[in-house]
Design an enzyme around this catalytic site. Structure first.
Site, PDB file in Angstrom:
ATOM      1  N   SER A  10       0.847  -1.200   0.000  1.00 50.02           N
ATOM      2  CA  SER A  10       0.000   0.000   0.000  1.00 50.02           C
ATOM      3  C   SER A  10       0.878   1.244   0.000  1.00 50.02           C
ATOM      4  CB  SER A  10      -0.934  -0.034   1.216  1.00 50.02           C
ATOM      5  OG  SER A  10      -1.930   0.956   1.092  1.00 50.02           O
ATOM      6  N   ASN A  11       0.317   2.388   0.341  1.00 44.23           N
ATOM      7  CA  ASN A  11       1.090   3.627   0.371  1.00 44.23           C
ATOM      8  C   ASN A  11       0.624   4.505   1.534  1.00 44.23           C
ATOM      9  OD1 ASN A  11      -1.121   5.442  -0.575  1.00 44.23           O
ATOM     10  ND2 ASN A  11      -0.978   4.118  -2.374  1.00 44.23           N
TER      11      ASN A  11
END
Ligand code: C5P
Length: 208
Positions: A21-22
């Site tokens: 993810s980020n």
């Protein structure tokens, strides 16, 4: 108007307990959804996993991965009059999602095969007709030229350009580029105030 907003990160599963993810907090997308709602628009917020409450009066559709986000957006897009794509969609996902938790092999490395995710805004904007579409771009250098290229490639009417320092932060600076060649500097300001200015410039109607 009925406006679709995407927000937050997406999570791309490696196995039942791990994902890629980020750092997106979803804050800008949520602030924009709230600002659009306050202008009198009907807002559907398709959101990746974030720690934010949906703004009052906004319908939230929670999603997990980029493919989930695309499916949810596709379902809603035919009934919408505009799109604001604020989500930080993961560019890649693991080629395979392991059914069981991946085991560690003592002392050995592991490589990961990634495949590209669909471009949500581009997919939707291809069939936009006379509907308007706002996109975002996070650029570190030579931002303006890249953003202009994205504006065309993704069939956008505007692109809001910000630096990587904006991710997860409460304040940001935006450069709003229009398909008509226009350029406007917004901020530095808190994301809520930026969102209000951005909403008024892109989807100004009050007679929703
Ligand atoms: O290409 P880039 O990720 O910089 O483009 C950013 C813009 O495109 C944002 O508006 C983002 O929400 C949207 N996007 C998308 N689907 C992707 C990647 C980006 O909708 N897979």
């Amino acid at each position: 108007m009925r406006i679709l907003v995407t927000a937050g990160p997406t999570r791309e599963d490696l196995d039942p307990v791990r994902y890629l993810s980020n750092r997106s907090s979803g804050r800008m997308g949520y602030a924009l959804a709230a600002a659009l709602q306050r202008l009198g628009h009907q807002v559907v917020l398709v959101s990746g996993p974030v720690e934010l409450e949906p703004p009052a009066g906004v319908e939230r559709v929670p999603v997990w991965s980029a493919r989930d986000m695309l499916a949810a957006c596709r379902e809603r897009w035919p009934d919408m009059d505009g799109l604001a794509a604020v989500a930080a969609v993961a560019d890649y996902r693991p080629a395979k999602r392991a059914r069981g938790k991946l085991k560690r092999a003592e002392g050995e490395g592991r490589s990961l095969e990634l495949v590209p995710n669909p471009d949500i805004v581009r997919t939707l904007a291809r069939r936009k007709g006379d509907r308007r579409v706002l996109g975002f771009a996070l650029e570190s250098s030579r931002g303006r030229a890249h953003a202009r290229r994205k504006l065309v490639d993704k069939h956008l009417d505007w692109i809001a350009l910000n630096g990587p320092e904006a991710q997860g932060a409460s304040e940001a600076t935006l450069l709003l580029l229009g398909a008509d060649g226009s350029e406007r500097d917004l901020g530095p300001a808190r994301k809520e105030l930026l969102a209000r200015r951005l909403a008024a410039l892109t989807f100004p109607e009050t007679n929703a």
